[in-house]
Design an enzyme around this catalytic site. Sequence first.
Site: not given
Ligand code: IMP
Length: 194
Positions: A68-69, A149, A176
Amino acid sequence: MPERPRLVIASGNTGKLREYRDLLSGAGVDLVAFDSEVDEVGETYAENAKLKADGAASRSGLASLGDDSGLEVEVLGGFPGIRSARLGPTQQERTAELLRRLEGMPRPWKARFVCVMALAIPRSETRFFEGECRGEVVPEWRGEAGFGYDPIFLVPGTGKTFGEMPPEEKRKYSHRAAAARALLESGALQRLSD
Ligand code: IMP
């Protein structure tokens, strides 16, 4: 030759999956993509990463990695953070919505990306690995590389957004990649072949 252990990457995000194939290419495991499609109802990155990893591990019976990010912007008090995926129905709308909320705010828009990984191994305790990347959100979209983003996230000292970096450059700085290094250094993946 002994069979390599399999590791499920619990994600349906093609940008993330591409990065995992690169970041874990030397880990001695075969990656399998599986989107457990869980609702991100946790209140922390770790809870959401665990929900994704546990969902995939219980359905596949295999070791599974959930991630999760989020992007935290200082002038917005850390928003969108764990809500980064929920700012709009498409990534383009999410990025536009974030920039709309920042309009008129004093710059620089200091920010950080955070990534928390959960490694769920059937019949073992789930383990967590974290990485962050500090930088700045910029108002113009720059570059076509990466995902999410990336085009509005400027990395200090490089003059480039993640959107302007090829994968081998993004991995030097990215949240990541930092979390993946912690995972690799923990030895947890080697133990999958024991
Ligand atoms: P999730 O971790 O899949 O919940 O993503 C959270 C949000 O952050 C989503 O809009 C992803 O596209 C964005 N996101 C996650 N990792 C990255 C990254 O490495 N670069 C840019 N956007 C990210």
